[in-house]
Design an enzyme around this catalytic site. Structure first.
Site, PDB file in Angstrom:
ATOM      1  N   LYS A   1      18.391 -11.835   7.748  1.00 17.69           N
ATOM      2  CA  LYS A   1      18.994 -10.437   7.430  1.00 17.69           C
ATOM      3  C   LYS A   1      20.671 -10.786   7.736  1.00 17.69           C
ATOM      4  CE  LYS A   1      15.276  -7.392   8.346  1.00 17.69           C
ATOM      5  NZ  LYS A   1      14.392  -6.709   9.682  1.00 17.69           N
TER       6      LYS A   1
ATOM      7  N   THR B   1       0.573  -1.464  -0.067  1.00 20.23           N
ATOM      8  CA  THR B   1       0.291  -0.233  -0.111  1.00 20.23           C
ATOM      9  C   THR B   1       0.579   1.070  -0.091  1.00 20.23           C
ATOM     10  OG1 THR B   1      -1.643  -1.526   1.514  1.00 20.23           O
ATOM     11  CG2 THR B   1      -1.715   1.487   1.022  1.00 20.23           C
TER      12      THR B   1
END
Ligand code: NAP
Ligand code: NAP
Lengths: 438, 438
Positions: B206, B17
């Site tokens: 990560k 979004t």
């Protein structure tokens, strides 16, 4: 066998030597990272007879730029000479002869960037200049690639390593300016003539380049307040600390109602902010974008190797063809209207002021009256008790320091009040006035 | 009129979004920065009937990936769905149908990166993944472009915003873990199931990606120690502070005699180090290179907008053609031999240990004996005085905390000593043991 790209180095001083060393010693590494072999073909210096800290074949070194211009097989020139002359002329001739350029020269690009960037663009060539701002901190890459989704709204930065070294050593060692400056020169941080470092010019030039990239606006150095750290007494670093601040040479460019607020000044920074914690020759850039929010970047702001790292990154981008796809989209030739620079008088901040006043009745009332009439309201005052002086017959007449922190006010009001205060006989000239970074 | 590049968005959740909003609202900005117009052509979601926080034309939204695969005019897919399934299958099909991919999915790329990156390479396509590590902090750009002149020698990082928020709020507010976790969930920082955030898995994924880029070595999560913050009592944050440290979830990968030392653990960091000062949902990466020295990067590690900023940077790189010149040179398919990972037992550090011991004669001697026999020498000990308990008849039998800081030792010795200590009747099980970052 990977394609060979021939390059030339113009200048073999501090940075040039570092770059040459990486090129020669890490050639396998660089080939792996751009798919081509970078071959140092020519090195141009001023004085061929000077001893060098690196071994190069005699026939590689020349004192004649024309040797590079004439060699069509050389595609890229890494130009690492300082100042405007002959650096500007050299860069123009290199671009005109079809070379891409990598440069670390902030003085040149800040002052003549517009012409040079346009010239490169017309020639279908690129200028890469990561090393011109903040040494090993890759702020140009960040602005021109990583932040493209953002309108940058604020840059707050420590851009001069020498000044930051001096300020942090003064404070930590309780030493005065001249003493630490000497050490900085011995350590090779400050140049023999450190004027541009400590008077704020170097930081302002770098801020000029960042401003052009971030806000698409070319601002010349005389359009914003600039002050160095060269007149700052240790005393004020200690008062600032007592108040909960660290003093740093802070360069700011930020959007305020579509205008650009800019300044380079010794500034009080709250002790818990990242900028207050930058010590030694480190630089830091705090960047705010309208999508990403606030981000911070820091590392060595100068020095042979950190700067060479930045130059090599640009060189590899250029060899790989990436610079061709970065440079044309930088905000260097915006056709949008330039942003207006907020007049200095309208810059709104809190301020630190230290006055040396004659400790006699009514002095404080006079000061307070002048500040009040200029609509400067006071947030806090420090006046440490001084021992009564016996000769003064009860009427003590010593010079005592009075430190004031103001509420929000404008640079204009501060200047007006300062002018009035300078007229008072009971206040010594040259108060120390510094803004606060909020 | 600039060329139009059609793209698709796969996933319209938190990040999707944010990305859609920048694409629609800032289209002029993006066009200026890549010379092409980016047109959002299709959005793929799971459930078309779900209400969205953004207005899109009905015909743009589909629940069928095939609509994107079949549309040859769509050149780039921005894939923003989490987890492995169906994300992996989707990405393979997108690559096979000739789309470039932008992704923020660290779980997928850490676990299946090798296959996916190779697949992209075979198809002559690119995968860009800035948003997969450290949110708005452009660490992938830094590693793959700005630092190409360097062999990275060390990565020390805070990579999970939720954990960092919890640790800093616990300490600042004197609150316990469960209480702050609830707030993190309410604020939308922690997911409904925050397990992967707080148990160290997310940070380890990560770190795995960063390690591959920086050291050209694929390391799987079971090859290095990993511990979360989910069992950490407030008490230890307070003791650490008393000793001059802050506790942070620190991910480390560094070169040690050509081996890779890696770990993700709650760690004591000296209060004056930059990593100790990172608060809230911020992330920080401290990167050391053999040419540049030490550099630091920080900012929001997650959240709709910071993550969208990173996705947009990748998208613009891809549209501009830069990804084609970055991706092939990333250290993702090194043909050099992988580096060996240092066995956990051999990791050398200082350690913090807190034991709850029965306050009776000889307990301390027994503890000290076990530590000594394991060659762990003690640098400092805190045992605060406790009030004499009247019922104890002079022989106090309370449980008291003993905090020990060791000198340099190895993880192996610490583990061996812990096993022996667990056998002692006078020491409660589950001591808190954390390494120190030096
Ligand atoms: N030093 C740093 O830490 C640093 C950091 C960031 C940016 N920079 C920038 O990098 C640039 C180079 O700095 P530097 O410190 O390396 O300077 P430097 O040590 O003074 O070296 C300058 C070099 O340029 C050569 N040169 C000067 N005039 C020349 C001419 N007319 N023709 C040919 N060669 C000429 C000199 O030749 P000779 O050796 O024969 O005299 C010397 O090799 C400057 O723009 C500086 O602002 C420096
Ligand atoms: N949130 C962050 O701050 C953040 C930060 C960095 C990286 N990331 C990474 O970004 C990715 C997206 O995260 P997010 O927070 O945006 O996730 P999210 O809010 O859960 O959104 C996931 C989206 O994917 C769609 N989706 C799921 N399965 C699908 C399927 N089979 N077919 C089509 N669409 C499907 C969902 O559709 P419906 O809407 O119809 O359910 C939803 O729109 C993850 O890999 C995450 O690790 C997130």
């Amino acid at each position: 066998m990977s394609e060979i790209v021939k390059i030339a180095l113009i200048g073999l001083g501090t940075v040039g030597t570092g770059v040459a060393r990486v090129l020669l010693e890490e050639s396998e590494r660089l080939t792996r990272r751009c798919g081509k072999q970078i071959k140092l073909a020519k090195v141009v210096v001023r004085d061929k007879s000077r001893p060098r800290h690196i071994d190069l074949p005699d026939e590689m070194v020349t004192d004649n730029l024309q040797d590079v211009l004439d060699d069509e097989s050389i595609q890229i020139a890494v130009q690492l000479i300082g100042g405007i002359n002959p650096a500007k002329d050299y860069m123009e001739r290199l671009l005109d002869s079809g070379k891409h350029v990598v440069s670390a020269n902030k003085a040149l690009l800040c002052e003549h960037g517009e012409e040079l960037f346009s010239r490169a663009r017309e020639q279908g060539r690129t200028i890469a200049f990561e090393a011109a701002v903040a040494g090993g901190v890759p702020i140009i890459h960040v602005l021109s690639q990583a932040m493209v989704g953002n309108q940058i709204t604020s840059i707050e930065a420590i851009l001069n390593g020498t000044s930051n070294f001096i300020l942090s050593e003064m404070f930590l060692g309780g030493r005065d300016y001249a003493d630490v400056l000497r050490e900085a020169q011995e350590l090779g941080y400050a140049e023999a003539d450190p004027a541009l470092d400590v008077d704020g010019t170097d930081a302002a030039q770098k801020l000029g380049l960042l401003t052009q990239l971030a806000f698409g606006t070319k601002v010349s150095l005389d359009q914003f307040p600039r002050q160095g750290i060269d007149k700052l007494p240790l005393e004020d670093l200690l008062y600032a600390d007592e108040l909960g601040y660290s003093v740093r040479l802070i360069a700011v460019a930020r959007l305020l109602n579509e205008q650009l607020e800019m300044h380079v000044q010794p500034t009080l920074v709250q002790l818990d902010k990242p900028l207050a914690q930058v010590s030694g020759v480190n630089n830091m850039v705090a960047l705010e974008g309208d999508v990403v929010g606030k981000t911070w970047y820091s590392g060595y702001g100068a020095g042979q190797n950190p700067t060479a790292s930045a130059v090599i990154a640009d060189l590899v981008d250029t060899v790989a063809g990436r610079s061709d796809l970065i440079f044309p989209f930088m905000d260097l030739w915006s056709d949008r209207p330039a942003r207006k620079v907020l007049p200095a008088e309208e810059i709104r901040r809190r301020y630190y002021m230290r006055f040396s006043v004659l400790d006699q009745p009514h002095t404080f009332a006079e000061m307070a009256d002048i500040l009040g009439r200029n609509q400067i309201s006071l947030a806090s005052i420090i006046q440490h008790e001084t021992p009564e002086s016996p000769e003064a017959n009860g009427e003590s007449r010593q010079i005592v320091p009075v430190v004031i922190m103001t509420h929000m006010t404008t640079e204009g009001r501060i200047r007006a009040a300062s002018a009035e205060l300078a007229e008072l006989k009971s206040i010594c000239p040259d108060p120390v006035i510094m803004p606060v970074l909020d």
